[in-house]
Design a protein around this motif. Structure first.
Motif, PDB file in Angstrom:
ATOM      1  N   LEU A  30      -5.767 -15.045  -9.778  1.00 23.01           N
ATOM      2  CA  LEU A  30      -6.740 -15.075  -8.578  1.00 23.01           C
ATOM      3  C   LEU A  30      -7.750 -13.488  -8.947  1.00 23.01           C
ATOM      4  O   LEU A  30      -8.525 -13.243  -8.480  1.00 23.01           O
ATOM      5  CB  LEU A  30      -5.704 -14.509  -8.003  1.00 23.01           C
ATOM      6  N   ALA A  31      -7.200 -12.764  -9.856  1.00 28.02           N
ATOM      7  CA  ALA A  31      -7.825 -11.106 -10.212  1.00 28.02           C
ATOM      8  C   ALA A  31      -8.929 -11.750 -10.826  1.00 28.02           C
ATOM      9  O   ALA A  31     -10.203 -10.786 -10.700  1.00 28.02           O
ATOM     10  CB  ALA A  31      -7.072  -9.805 -10.442  1.00 28.02           C
ATOM     11  N   ARG A  32      -9.355 -12.043 -11.756  1.00 30.31           N
ATOM     12  CA  ARG A  32      -9.857 -12.939 -12.550  1.00 30.31           C
ATOM     13  C   ARG A  32     -10.749 -13.832 -12.638  1.00 30.31           C
ATOM     14  O   ARG A  32     -11.828 -14.156 -13.721  1.00 30.31           O
ATOM     15  CB  ARG A  32      -9.397 -12.890 -14.295  1.00 30.31           C
ATOM     16  N   THR A  33     -10.412 -14.742 -11.864  1.00 33.29           N
ATOM     17  CA  THR A  33     -11.138 -16.314 -11.850  1.00 33.29           C
ATOM     18  C   THR A  33     -12.425 -15.675 -11.079  1.00 33.29           C
ATOM     19  O   THR A  33     -12.648 -15.488 -10.046  1.00 33.29           O
ATOM     20  CB  THR A  33      -9.973 -17.071 -10.926  1.00 33.29           C
ATOM     21  N   ARG A  34     -13.554 -16.774 -11.016  1.00 40.40           N
ATOM     22  CA  ARG A  34     -14.590 -16.852 -10.520  1.00 40.40           C
ATOM     23  C   ARG A  34     -15.158 -18.192 -10.054  1.00 40.40           C
ATOM     24  O   ARG A  34     -15.962 -18.900  -9.950  1.00 40.40           O
ATOM     25  CB  ARG A  34     -15.843 -16.726 -11.671  1.00 40.40           C
ATOM     26  N   SER A  35     -13.856 -19.426 -10.011  1.00 36.53           N
ATOM     27  CA  SER A  35     -13.888 -20.071  -9.668  1.00 36.53           C
ATOM     28  C   SER A  35     -14.393 -20.485  -7.858  1.00 36.53           C
ATOM     29  O   SER A  35     -13.951 -19.518  -7.517  1.00 36.53           O
ATOM     30  CB  SER A  35     -12.770 -20.666  -9.633  1.00 36.53           C
ATOM     31  N   ARG A  36     -14.903 -21.976  -7.669  1.00 33.96           N
ATOM     32  CA  ARG A  36     -15.583 -21.040  -5.985  1.00 33.96           C
ATOM     33  C   ARG A  36     -14.447 -21.551  -5.238  1.00 33.96           C
ATOM     34  O   ARG A  36     -14.640 -21.494  -4.234  1.00 33.96           O
ATOM     35  CB  ARG A  36     -16.721 -22.778  -6.092  1.00 33.96           C
ATOM     36  N   PHE A  37     -13.369 -22.113  -6.163  1.00 35.50           N
ATOM     37  CA  PHE A  37     -11.941 -22.618  -5.100  1.00 35.50           C
ATOM     38  C   PHE A  37     -10.924 -21.606  -5.360  1.00 35.50           C
ATOM     39  O   PHE A  37      -9.766 -21.945  -5.192  1.00 35.50           O
ATOM     40  CB  PHE A  37     -11.517 -23.571  -5.700  1.00 35.50           C
ATOM     41  N   ALA A  38     -11.268 -20.101  -5.639  1.00 39.56           N
ATOM     42  CA  ALA A  38     -10.852 -19.392  -5.492  1.00 39.56           C
ATOM     43  C   ALA A  38      -9.999 -18.971  -3.513  1.00 39.56           C
ATOM     44  O   ALA A  38      -9.356 -18.570  -3.750  1.00 39.56           O
ATOM     45  CB  ALA A  38     -11.667 -17.530  -5.819  1.00 39.56           C
ATOM     46  N   TYR A  43      -6.038 -18.102  -2.808  1.00 40.36           N
ATOM     47  CA  TYR A  43      -5.519 -17.817  -1.761  1.00 40.36           C
ATOM     48  C   TYR A  43      -4.945 -18.132  -0.272  1.00 40.36           C
ATOM     49  O   TYR A  43      -4.041 -17.474  -0.031  1.00 40.36           O
ATOM     50  CB  TYR A  43      -7.230 -16.743  -1.571  1.00 40.36           C
ATOM     51  N   VAL A  44      -5.752 -19.004  -0.390  1.00 47.98           N
ATOM     52  CA  VAL A  44      -4.807 -19.819   1.093  1.00 47.98           C
ATOM     53  C   VAL A  44      -3.435 -20.512   0.297  1.00 47.98           C
ATOM     54  O   VAL A  44      -2.729 -20.268   1.673  1.00 47.98           O
ATOM     55  CB  VAL A  44      -6.122 -20.993   1.969  1.00 47.98           C
ATOM     56  N   LEU A  45      -3.425 -20.811  -0.265  1.00 46.72           N
ATOM     57  CA  LEU A  45      -1.954 -21.439  -1.442  1.00 46.72           C
ATOM     58  C   LEU A  45      -1.412 -20.311  -0.702  1.00 46.72           C
ATOM     59  O   LEU A  45       0.067 -20.891  -0.604  1.00 46.72           O
ATOM     60  CB  LEU A  45      -2.693 -22.116  -2.537  1.00 46.72           C
ATOM     61  N   VAL A  46      -1.110 -19.339  -1.502  1.00 43.87           N
ATOM     62  CA  VAL A  46      -0.471 -17.897  -1.660  1.00 43.87           C
ATOM     63  C   VAL A  46       0.160 -17.755  -0.484  1.00 43.87           C
ATOM     64  O   VAL A  46       1.102 -17.277  -0.191  1.00 43.87           O
ATOM     65  CB  VAL A  46      -1.397 -17.149  -2.177  1.00 43.87           C
ATOM     66  N   LEU A  47      -0.946 -17.490   0.092  1.00 43.71           N
ATOM     67  CA  LEU A  47      -0.908 -16.607   2.113  1.00 43.71           C
ATOM     68  C   LEU A  47      -0.362 -17.627   2.498  1.00 43.71           C
ATOM     69  O   LEU A  47       0.370 -17.531   3.377  1.00 43.71           O
ATOM     70  CB  LEU A  47      -2.292 -16.067   2.540  1.00 43.71           C
ATOM     71  N   SER A  48      -0.176 -19.677   2.121  1.00 38.99           N
ATOM     72  CA  SER A  48       0.647 -20.107   3.143  1.00 38.99           C
ATOM     73  C   SER A  48       1.287 -19.669   3.703  1.00 38.99           C
ATOM     74  O   SER A  48       2.042 -20.555   5.040  1.00 38.99           O
ATOM     75  CB  SER A  48       0.640 -21.545   2.211  1.00 38.99           C
TER      76      SER A  48
END
Length: 299
Positions: free
Chosen positions: A106-114, A118-123
């Motif tokens: 998450l800290a290094r990705t540049r994907s547009r799905f970042a 984050y939503v999946l992590v916080l779910s």
């Protein structure tokens, strides 16, 4: 010369006085909230733990240390305390091992799905702990989704004991507390300049060596914060151990609530709660001291 210095310092002291009073009034609301909702309840718990038990009443008259004596000498209570600490020491490293790769991505990705990641992590935080525990109840029960799938596929002949034991409680707690490990790590890893990793790679270091010698030491403050947070939360967990542990898994939080509500023994419950708090604070202080020395060695 001294009189001149005192003359110059006097106006500064006069100016500092009102400024200090203004600063105090700015923090006064926070101090009031801490005092009312944290300090006073803890003082009440301390006083309650010193009360003698009574029949038909929360506590008797006078004060005694017998509640602490029973909590420190009862083999059953000490065993439950040890199991509670062991549960925290089990959940915390599992969350770290699972959460660090996710946090690094998450800290290094540049994907547009970042944002989706984050939503999946916080779910897990978006759903109440009771609902989450019911979800694991449906998955892990004897006639639950996992056992039904294994039985239908012929993998097992009888259902597996996935709940009412430490395995089910540990699995559910890891799911509940994993975001509390990932979020501090993401913030720290994002503050690490990627050019440091590129420089190490350009000097011939392999990716594992770059991680071990560059990324891991610099991300240690996030590891320290995340592990302390998860450990403390695991020690104080109540709903998940009750729902997934049943009568087979007892923690100090479960015993405290039983003494307060079921047995109506408030002094005993207060003493056990403070004993758990003291052990948790001691463990966190020891861990912070050891990791502090480790971080100083890295510096």
């Amino acid at each position: 010369m001294s009189s001149l210095a005192s003359t110059v310092a006097a106006p500064q002291a006069v100016r500092a006085g009102p400024r200090g009073r203004r600063a105090f009034w700015l923090i006064a609301p926070a101090l009031l909230l801490i005092g009312v909702f944290l300090v006073l309840p803890y003082l009440n718990i301390v006083l309650m733990s010193l009360r003698p038990p009574a029949v038909g009443a929360p506590y008797g008259a006078g004060f005694t240390l017998a509640n602490y004596g029973r909590a420190l000498t009862d083999p059953y209570l000490l065993g439950v305390l040890g199991d509670t600490l062991l549960l925290g020491l089990t959940v915390t490293p599992i969350c770290l091992l699972l959460g660090y790769p996710v946090a690094y991505h998450l800290a290094r990705t540049r994907s547009r799905f970042a944002g989706v990641l984050y939503v999946l992590v916080l779910s897990p935080l978006l759903v109440g702990v009771v609902v989450r525990s019911f979800g694991w109840l449906i998955l892990l029960s004897g006639n639950g989704v996992i056992n039904r799938l294994l039985l239908d596929l012929g993998v097992v002949e009888t259902g597996l004991a996935l709940m009412n034991n430490r395995f089910g409680v540990t699995l559910a707690l890891v799911h509940v507390f994993l975001p509390f490990m990932i979020l501090p790590l993401v913030g720290v890893i994002q503050s690490i300049d990627p050019s440091l990793e590129q420089a190490a790679r350009s000097l011939g270091a392999s990716r594992p060596k770059v991680f071990r010698r560059v990324v891991l030491p610099l991300s240690w403050p996030g590891i320290q914060a995340g592990t302390i947070l998860v450990f403390v939360l695991a020690l104080s967990a109540y709903v998940t151990p009750v729902m997934l542990g049943g009568a087979q898994v007892k923690t100090m939080s479960v015993l405290v609530v039983q003494n307060l509500i079921d047995n109506f023994q408030w002094p005993a419950g207060a003493a056990q709660a403070l004993l758990l708090t003291a052990c948790g604070v001691a463990a966190v202080a020891l861990y912070a001291k050891l990791t502090g020395r480790f971080m100083k060695g890295l510096a």
